[in-house]
Design an enzyme around this catalytic site. Structure first.
Site, PDB file in Angstrom:
ATOM      1  N   GLY A  19       0.838  -1.199   0.000  1.00 22.73           N
ATOM      2  CA  GLY A  19       0.000   0.000   0.000  1.00 22.73           C
ATOM      3  C   GLY A  19       0.865   1.237   0.000  1.00 22.73           C
ATOM      4  O   GLY A  19       2.092   1.186  -0.017  1.00 22.73           O
ATOM      5  N   GLY A  22       0.475   9.096   2.581  1.00 27.59           N
ATOM      6  CA  GLY A  22       1.105  10.400   2.447  1.00 27.59           C
ATOM      7  C   GLY A  22       2.558  10.402   2.864  1.00 27.59           C
ATOM      8  O   GLY A  22       3.326  11.258   2.449  1.00 27.59           O
ATOM      9  N   LYS A  41       8.766   0.108   4.850  1.00 29.37           N
ATOM     10  CA  LYS A  41       8.180   1.383   4.451  1.00 29.37           C
ATOM     11  C   LYS A  41       9.260   2.240   3.822  1.00 29.37           C
ATOM     12  O   LYS A  41      10.335   2.433   4.388  1.00 29.37           O
ATOM     13  CB  LYS A  41       7.573   2.102   5.653  1.00 29.37           C
ATOM     14  CG  LYS A  41       6.791   3.356   5.272  1.00 29.37           C
ATOM     15  CD  LYS A  41       5.945   3.852   6.426  1.00 29.37           C
ATOM     16  CE  LYS A  41       5.025   4.967   5.958  1.00 29.37           C
ATOM     17  NZ  LYS A  41       4.131   5.440   7.026  1.00 29.37           N
ATOM     18  N   ASP A 134      -2.283  11.092  14.616  1.00 29.09           N
ATOM     19  CA  ASP A 134      -2.965  10.746  13.363  1.00 29.09           C
ATOM     20  C   ASP A 134      -3.684   9.409  13.505  1.00 29.09           C
ATOM     21  O   ASP A 134      -3.683   8.588  12.593  1.00 29.09           O
ATOM     22  CB  ASP A 134      -1.969  10.701  12.206  1.00 29.09           C
ATOM     23  CG  ASP A 134      -2.674  10.728  10.841  1.00 29.09           C
ATOM     24  OD1 ASP A 134      -3.795  11.249  10.770  1.00 29.09           O
ATOM     25  OD2 ASP A 134      -2.099  10.221   9.857  1.00 29.09           O
TER      26      ASP A 134
END
Length: 855
Positions: A19, A22, A41, A134
């Site tokens: 995936g 941002g 990541k 977040d």
């Protein structure tokens, strides 16, 4: 960046993409050293060149690597390979919470199970001094066995912590952690985060409450048609009550959600560990909670005392109507209420409660009449005028005596007059001081605090204090003074001092309209704007310790006049409309040229057919060229306009990016004007006004400090052709001016208010004593100066003076036909032949309201 299967990042072999978000792309990879699969990541290549995003990416790795908890995704490694920044973390075999919610409301038992796990993970992070900032369903991963794990600490922030193992860790993004910076995902932000204020661990509690609400109902508690509307809902609105959105949810669960979603962070849980413990207790006694009848709390979340869940459930089941939740500061969670006390179209200029708490004295200007004083009751609808001359109400003493400003002016924020005292029942006012601006009774009802002249504050009357400002107010105990002043940089601040003048606290506020102490003297309530725009006002409370909090924000501007018992407040909603009108000498007909309500006329074309205007509205602002018949309007961009060339072909504008730039009216490209020679550092917008000589060869610029107005650095400059700018006037002399037809002289009122003519090419200046007007035009033959009188009256008189003889002749008087709410006539502009004119006016229409239930 798309990494192909088989490529390597250090010891990690990429297998497939998982995936993207941002802050990076995520891949399934294999650790070739340990033979296990991990999630890698990667920060995209184009973002890696952004220092800010790179710092945040690296901060995510550092923050997450400090956390070891079964409900937080573990970070194993961080590295860089061929300028590719990455970190490796635990690979969660499952999906995210978003997919679960998208299928509909999550069953209660499962929702509480996941909620307890999420709260447990947050508590572990908060104990390490790390907040997520977040939290949302997309950042909660759920394994196939039902274990919830919090991921993506890309917006995490380290708070101050005494824990030894994290005290040396840097913040995720140090320069982004202060107030004024909004980070996160709009629908899940806390109110303080949405407003760009400093946040702590309780911001995650609000986001958690938003996620839990969505799990229980299947929809978000705060959702608008656009991100700005969603932000507004988060800050100002309450979600649909859970008892309506999800009636089957038991009351103890609702109470937890409501407490997490409190707008005031102080009303949330004192620690996230407490939140996790309550959820654990609730899960253990869920069957009891479901059987218990719902008891609506009679107090707000602010005063709710925490009980262990079993006790809370037992009380709910056994004490319906027993009032357990009634023993708090408030007996109702109803929103504030507002009731009109006045019902006529006009301007409220002052208002105060009487000492009995039931009477309200106010002053208002209706129609074309000046301000007068009235009295009404908080439970009535009729007002009675007092038998007094025109006046603005300033204060009411505990002995039921009024302090009034005897004046024919209608603007409570700019008026000067005679301070007088008079009995509340009316009578003959006794004058006390001239050139007064504002005054307030001391608590003893005998002495007064006064602001007069150049904002000199006196107490008692005739004894100047070392304070300068306006709207001074004594605290109820008389031990503090609040006033609107300026700091050492000239910026406006709301200040609180002791009676000796020592500053107790101050807070910057770019506009301030009205203030009042709470009856206990612990807070000063004031209405003002922190955005620098007078139409954007809200009601704030400033404590003696310097803590500022928002009390009320409304869709219109507010003015607070007084705060009484039970924190009842007298408020006036309404904003000034700044418009412009055009006309011809000798004709009663005028053409309104209003744009968006914050319109300032900058220049009138030589033939009087076009006006250059500056619109300062929050939307659609910038430079406009409009025909004086109202038929045509041309928007020239968002920069501030300074002047219009004599041939009408160019507009001089200014912005931070382009301090001086000529914009063509017709075809052509903008041209930069050098700032060499101006007494200002490069790289900022210029505030002031510009005029050309009639032949267009000379450009004059009146420059002032946009924050402090006229200062010693303010001057009028001239530029001849392509030569550098050079000063004409001494320091401190700037403002509206008129240029002679040959461009060799200019006229201006100097700092002492004296009309002075300065030679442009050197030589002695000439002053004309006794003149009160401001020069606006030099006649084409060089014989006359046209001048304008005060701009604070309902009509502005324009006259002309023969320079050689001093003879004065009237020219015209400008004023709108409808004077209701008009508080001032602004600057008047004339065409070269003095036959066409344009002027600005301000109109304020408001009413007086009684507000109850404010906290």
């Amino acid at each position: 960046m798309n990494l192909a299967a088989g490529c390597r990042l250090g010891p990690y072999e990429v297998l497939s993409p998982l995936g993207a978000g941002g802050m990076g792309e995520v891949y399934r990879a294999r650790d070739t050293r340990l033979g296990r699969e991990v999630a890698v990541k990667v920060l995209p290549e184009d973002l890696a060149r952004d220092p800010e995003r790179l710092r945040r990416f690296e901060g995510e790795a550092r923050a997450a690597s400090a956390l070891t908890d079964p409900h937080i995704v573990a970070v194993y490694d961080v590295g860089e390979e061929d300028s590719v920044h990455f970190f490796a973390s635990e690979l969660v075999d499952g999906s995210d919470l978003r997919r679960l919610i998208d299928a509909g409301p999550v069953p209660l038992k499962k929702a509480l199970d996941l909620a307890e796990q999420i709260a447990s993970g947050l508590a572990a992070a908060h104990e390490k001094g790390i907040i997520h900032r977040d939290l949302k369903p997309e950042n909660v991963l759920i394994t196939k066995t039902g274990i919830a794990k919090i991921a993506d600490f890309g917006l995490a922030k380290l708070t101050e912590s005494t824990a030894r193992d994290v005290s040396q860790l840097p913040t995720t993004d140090g320069h982004q952690t202060t107030a004024g910076v909004v980070m996160g995902t709009v629908a899940y932000m806390s109110p303080e985060q949405a407003q760009g204020k400093a946040v702590d661990f309780r911001t995650d509690q609000f986001s958690f409450g938003t996620v839990l609400y969505e799990m229980l109902t299947g929809r978000r508690p705060f959702a608008g048609a656009s991100p700005p509307e969603t932000l507004t809902a988060v800050i100002r609105e309450e979600p649909e009550p859970l008892e309506k959105a999800a009636p089957a949810v038991p009351a103890p669960v609702r109470w937890i959600v409501e407490r997490c979603l409190a707008k005031d962070s102080a009303e949330r849980f004192s620690s996230t560990s407490d939140l996790a413990k309550e959820l654990q207790d609730l899960r253990s006694h869920l069957s009891e909670a479901i059987r218990a009848p719902a008891v609506a709390p009679a107090e707000t979340r602010r005063s709710r005392r925490r009980l262990p869940l079993p006790a809370a459930v037992a009380l709910a089941a056994a004490s319906v109507g027993a009032g357990y939740f009634a023993a708090g500061r408030r007996t109702s969670n109803a929103p504030p209420s507002f009731r009109a006390l006045t019902f006529r179209r006009g301007t409220i200029t002052g208002a105060r409660f009487g000492p009995d708490g039931k009477s309200v004295y106010y002053s208002a200007a209706y129609g074309s009449e000046p301000s007068r004083v009235f009295v009404t009751r908080i439970d009535g609808t009729e007002s009675a005028p007092l038998d007094l001359p025109p006046a603005i109400l300033l204060s009411v003493s505990q002995k039921n005596e009024l302090a009034v400003l005897l004046t024919n002016e209608r603007n409570p924020h700019n008026s000067h007059g005679t301070l007088a005292r008079v009995a509340a029942l009316g009578g003959t006012p006794r004058p006390l001081a001239t050139d007064a601006i504002d005054a307030d009774w001391a608590p003893d009802g005998e002495q007064m605090l006064l602001s007069r002249g150049a904002s000199q504050i006196e107490f008692p009357l005739g004894h100047p204090l070392a304070l300068r400002g306006q709207d001074p107010r004594f605290s109820p105990a008389g031990d503090h003074i609040a006033f609107a002043g300026r700091d050492e940089r000239g910026a406006q601040v709301e200040q609180i001092t002791d009676v000796g003048g020592k500053i107790v606290t101050s807070h910057p506020i770019e506009w301030q309209f009205g203030k009042a102490w709470t009856p206990d003297g612990k807070e000063l309530w004031f209405t003002g704007s922190e955005s620098g725009a007078g139409y954007d006002r809200a009601l704030y409370a400033l404590s003696l310790t310097g803590k500022l909090r928002l009390v009320l924000r409304a869709p219109v501007a507010l003015t607070v006049w007084d705060v009484g018992s039970d924190r009842r407040a007298l408020l006036s909603p309404g904003a000034a409309w700044l418009g412009i009108a055009a006309g011809r000498a000798g004709s009663p007909k005028e053409q309104p040229l209003d744009l968006l309500g914050r319109t300032f006329p900058i220049a009138l074309s030589a033939d009087g057919r076009w006006v250059l205007a500056w619109e300062r509205r929050e939307v659609g602002g910038g430079a406009y060229l409009r025909s004086t018949d109202g038929a045509q309007t041309l928007h020239l961009g968002s920069d501030e306009p300074l002047g219009l060339s004599p041939d009408g072909a160019w507009v001089l504008t200014s912005s931070k990016a382009d301090p001086l730039r000529l914009i063509p009216i017709g075809p052509g490209l903008p041209r930069q004007i050098p700032t060499s020679g101006l007494g200002r550092p490069p790289g900022g917008a210029i505030a002031g006004s510009a005029r050309w000589s009639r032949d267009g060869r000379r450009l004059f610029l009146s420059q002032r400090d946009p924050a402090a107005g006229a200062t010693p650095d303010s001057r009028i400059y001239v530029r001849d052709g392509d030569r550098p700018w050079r000063p004409i006037t001494p320091g401190g002399i700037a403002g509206r001016f008129a240029v002679s037809p040959d461009g060799r002289k200019l006229a201006i009122r100097d700092g002492s208010g004296v009309l002075t003519v300065y030679p442009v090419d050197g030589g002695a200046s000439v002053s004309f004593a006794g003149e009160t007007g401001t020069p606006i035009l030099w006649s084409p033959d060089g014989r006359w100066l046209y001048l304008q009188t005060s701009t604070l009256a309902l009509a502005s008189r324009v006259y002309r003076r023969e320079i050689a003889t001093g003879r004065v002749e009237p020219w015209n008087e400008v004023s709108p036909a409808d004077l209701t709410g008009v508080s001032m006539i602004g600057e008047v502009l004339l065409s070269d032949d003095a036959q066409s004119y344009v002027y600005r006016y301000a109109r304020l229409s408001n009413e007086l309201y009684l507000a109850e239930g404010l906290r």
